[in-house]
Design a protein around this motif. Structure first.
Motif, PDB file in Angstrom:
ATOM      1  N   ARG A 164     103.065  85.123  41.861  1.00  0.00           N
ATOM      2  CA  ARG A 164     102.678  84.312  43.019  1.00  0.00           C
ATOM      3  C   ARG A 164     103.785  84.298  44.064  1.00  0.00           C
ATOM      4  NH1 ARG A 164      99.089  85.630  40.712  1.00  0.00           N
ATOM      5  NH2 ARG A 164      97.505  84.445  39.572  1.00  0.00           N
ATOM      6  N   PHE A 165     104.615  85.315  44.059  1.00  0.00           N
ATOM      7  CA  PHE A 165     105.686  85.454  45.042  1.00  0.00           C
ATOM      8  C   PHE A 165     105.879  86.934  45.340  1.00  0.00           C
ATOM      9  CE2 PHE A 165     107.561  85.460  40.824  1.00  0.00           C
ATOM     10  CZ  PHE A 165     108.457  86.515  40.849  1.00  0.00           C
ATOM     11  N   ARG A 166     106.581  87.210  46.444  1.00  0.00           N
ATOM     12  CA  ARG A 166     106.801  88.589  46.874  1.00  0.00           C
ATOM     13  C   ARG A 166     108.281  88.928  46.839  1.00  0.00           C
ATOM     14  NH1 ARG A 166     103.144  90.418  50.768  1.00  0.00           N
ATOM     15  NH2 ARG A 166     104.434  92.307  50.836  1.00  0.00           N
ATOM     16  N   TYR A 167     108.550  90.212  46.819  1.00  0.00           N
ATOM     17  CA  TYR A 167     109.913  90.722  46.910  1.00  0.00           C
ATOM     18  C   TYR A 167     109.833  92.157  47.392  1.00  0.00           C
ATOM     19  CZ  TYR A 167     108.669  93.096  42.570  1.00  0.00           C
ATOM     20  OH  TYR A 167     108.041  93.877  41.635  1.00  0.00           O
ATOM     21  N   THR A 168     110.965  92.695  47.800  1.00  0.00           N
ATOM     22  CA  THR A 168     111.052  94.110  48.103  1.00  0.00           C
ATOM     23  C   THR A 168     112.285  94.663  47.414  1.00  0.00           C
ATOM     24  OG1 THR A 168     111.047  95.768  49.882  1.00  0.00           O
ATOM     25  CG2 THR A 168     112.420  93.823  50.217  1.00  0.00           C
ATOM     26  N   GLU A 169     112.244  95.933  47.062  1.00  0.00           N
ATOM     27  CA  GLU A 169     113.395  96.558  46.418  1.00  0.00           C
ATOM     28  C   GLU A 169     114.279  97.249  47.446  1.00  0.00           C
ATOM     29  OE1 GLU A 169     112.806  98.564  42.537  1.00  0.00           O
ATOM     30  OE2 GLU A 169     110.657  98.362  43.009  1.00  0.00           O
ATOM     31  N   GLN A 170     115.546  97.413  47.109  1.00  0.00           N
ATOM     32  CA  GLN A 170     116.434  98.179  47.967  1.00  0.00           C
ATOM     33  C   GLN A 170     116.008  99.643  47.971  1.00  0.00           C
ATOM     34  OE1 GLN A 170     120.599  97.772  47.172  1.00  0.00           O
ATOM     35  NE2 GLN A 170     120.529  95.538  47.115  1.00  0.00           N
ATOM     36  N   PRO A 171     115.932 100.270  49.132  1.00  0.00           N
ATOM     37  CA  PRO A 171     115.623 101.705  49.169  1.00  0.00           C
ATOM     38  C   PRO A 171     116.690 102.494  48.408  1.00  0.00           C
ATOM     39  CG  PRO A 171     115.482 100.727  51.363  1.00  0.00           C
ATOM     40  CD  PRO A 171     116.123  99.708  50.477  1.00  0.00           C
ATOM     41  N   ARG A 172     116.270 103.467  47.613  1.00  0.00           N
ATOM     42  CA  ARG A 172     117.209 104.236  46.799  1.00  0.00           C
ATOM     43  C   ARG A 172     117.571 105.581  47.426  1.00  0.00           C
ATOM     44  NH1 ARG A 172     117.719 101.642  41.774  1.00  0.00           N
ATOM     45  NH2 ARG A 172     116.766  99.593  42.065  1.00  0.00           N
ATOM     46  N   THR A 173     116.859 105.999  48.483  1.00  0.00           N
ATOM     47  CA  THR A 173     117.091 107.305  49.082  1.00  0.00           C
ATOM     48  C   THR A 173     117.248 107.171  50.596  1.00  0.00           C
ATOM     49  OG1 THR A 173     114.742 107.769  49.457  1.00  0.00           O
ATOM     50  CG2 THR A 173     115.660 108.358  47.290  1.00  0.00           C
ATOM     51  N   ILE A 174     117.749 108.235  51.225  1.00  0.00           N
ATOM     52  CA  ILE A 174     117.873 108.251  52.682  1.00  0.00           C
ATOM     53  C   ILE A 174     116.504 108.123  53.334  1.00  0.00           C
ATOM     54  CG2 ILE A 174     118.520 109.672  54.671  1.00  0.00           C
ATOM     55  CD1 ILE A 174     120.775 110.836  52.994  1.00  0.00           C
ATOM     56  N   VAL A 175     115.518 108.811  52.747  1.00  0.00           N
ATOM     57  CA  VAL A 175     114.152 108.720  53.292  1.00  0.00           C
ATOM     58  C   VAL A 175     113.644 107.291  53.213  1.00  0.00           C
ATOM     59  CG1 VAL A 175     111.759 109.437  52.968  1.00  0.00           C
ATOM     60  CG2 VAL A 175     113.608 111.121  52.781  1.00  0.00           C
ATOM     61  N   GLY A 176     113.887 106.647  52.082  1.00  0.00           N
ATOM     62  CA  GLY A 176     113.448 105.262  51.925  1.00  0.00           C
ATOM     63  C   GLY A 176     114.100 104.336  52.929  1.00  0.00           C
ATOM     64  N   ARG A 177     115.382 104.541  53.172  1.00  0.00           N
ATOM     65  CA  ARG A 177     116.073 103.707  54.151  1.00  0.00           C
ATOM     66  C   ARG A 177     115.545 103.953  55.563  1.00  0.00           C
ATOM     67  NH1 ARG A 177     120.410 104.709  50.519  1.00  0.00           N
ATOM     68  NH2 ARG A 177     121.118 106.560  51.659  1.00  0.00           N
ATOM     69  N   GLY A 178     115.203 105.207  55.836  1.00  0.00           N
ATOM     70  CA  GLY A 178     114.647 105.518  57.148  1.00  0.00           C
ATOM     71  C   GLY A 178     113.296 104.864  57.369  1.00  0.00           C
ATOM     72  N   VAL A 179     112.454 104.908  56.341  1.00  0.00           N
ATOM     73  CA  VAL A 179     111.134 104.267  56.432  1.00  0.00           C
ATOM     74  C   VAL A 179     111.293 102.767  56.640  1.00  0.00           C
ATOM     75  CG1 VAL A 179     109.037 103.723  55.150  1.00  0.00           C
ATOM     76  CG2 VAL A 179     109.959 106.044  55.096  1.00  0.00           C
TER      77      VAL A 179
END
Length: 322
Positions: A164-179
């Motif tokens: 019943r709660f949300r979270y996001t994970e840290q991007p692990r790749t350069i592509v993920g950070r760009g997105v």
């Protein structure tokens, strides 16, 4: 279940002095926390609030000596000393750590301690966590967090619609950070501005607490308000020291490194007119003795009290079927 203060990544550390043997299970009712002996936390928070007024008055660069004298005097007051002396460091260790934190303090954009007064508030109010859980084992390394049987995988629960709660994970790749960066530019307020979780794992009792708060918040908040967001959960001591080197106000010892503390987004809810409703829910739970809350600005630090763990473990098992 229910105040924050009333006031206004790298190599493993070779040694983590406050850590207990890894993976030792924390007792559900630590023996040193008998109800009759527990310090008066309302008195402690009141005394800390009074101290913060005086620290703020001595915030100037030329007041370092006066601040040290003030800290020496005020930490020995019975209401404050009772809590600090009940931590593993004891009163003397807590005093020395606070003075060192104050001497090293440099404001920066990453730190939740926006000034010296905020640093003192965060440190002293988070000592309630380490008093409650002084017999608990520290997750020393990232591997300890990833492999601990005391923690559950949030992604497994999320995919089954059990959170019943949300979270996001840290991007692990350069592509993920760009997105992530592109999404923030296109939709800057769609989600809280958070680095995300390094570890998507949590204690079962903490999951139950967050589910409870998430349900209550959804019922109390105005229509259209986003769900409860969690910005930090369990951390290894290894990661806590990484955060310190990056300039974050990551205190040691910390309830995060014991698995009993979380950070809950607050500032983002102003856009929905829902921040006060969430604050009141958390404050009510603190008044009931179920959590400790520390106002850290954008997020509030929340630590589960030992007295609430049994009920929440049962709630988790009833809801999740295990």
């Amino acid at each position: 279940m229910r105040v924050p203060s009333r006031s206004p990544r790298s190599q493993p550390s070779p040694s983590v002095p406050y850590a207990a043997p890894a993976r030792r299970r924390a007792p559900s009712r630590p023996p040193h926390l008998a109800a009759a002996a527990e310090p008066d936390l309302d008195a402690y928070r009141d005394a800390v609030a009074d101290l913060l007024v005086e620290v703020n008055a001595l915030a100037g660069a030329g007041s370092a000596k006066a601040r040290q004298v003030l800290i020496d005097q005020r930490l020995r007051e019975p209401a404050i000393a009772a809590v600090l002396d009940a931590t593993a460091q004891g009163l003397v260790g807590a005093r020395e750590t606070l003075l060192l934190e104050m001497a090293r303090y440099r404001p920066n954009a990453r730190s939740s301690a926006i000034d010296l007064t905020a640093l003192v508030r965060i440190y002293l109010l988070s000592r309630i966590d380490v008093m409650w859980w002084r017999d608990a084992a520290t997750f020393r390394t990232d591997a300890d967090v990833h492999h601990s049987p005391e923690l559950v995988d949030l992604e497994w629960l999320r995919r089954r619609s059990l959170l019943r709660f949300r979270y996001t994970e840290q991007p692990r790749t350069i592509v993920g950070r760009g997105v992530r960066a592109l999404r923030r530019r296109v939709l800057p307020d769609a989600t809280p501005r958070t680095a995300g979780l390094l570890f998507r794992r949590a204690r079962r009792e903490v999951v139950a607490l967050l589910n409870d708060v998430g349900r209550e918040f959804a019922a109390a908040a105005p229509a259209g308000t986003g769900p409860l967001w969690v910005t930090s959960l369990v951390r290894s001591a290894e990661h806590q020291y990484r955060l310190r080197r990056l300039g974050y106000a990551a205190m040691v010892p910390s309830g995060h490194c014991l698995g009993w503390a979380v950070d809950v987004e607050m500032a983002w809810y102003r856009r929905f007119g829902a921040r006060d409703a969430l604050a009141e829910l958390l404050l009510n739970r603190q008044r009931a003795g179920e959590i400790n809350v520390v106002d850290e600005g954008q997020a509030w630090h929340v630590c589960l009290a030992p007295a609430a763990t049994l009920r929440l473990r049962r709630a988790y098992e009833a809801e999740m079927g295990s």
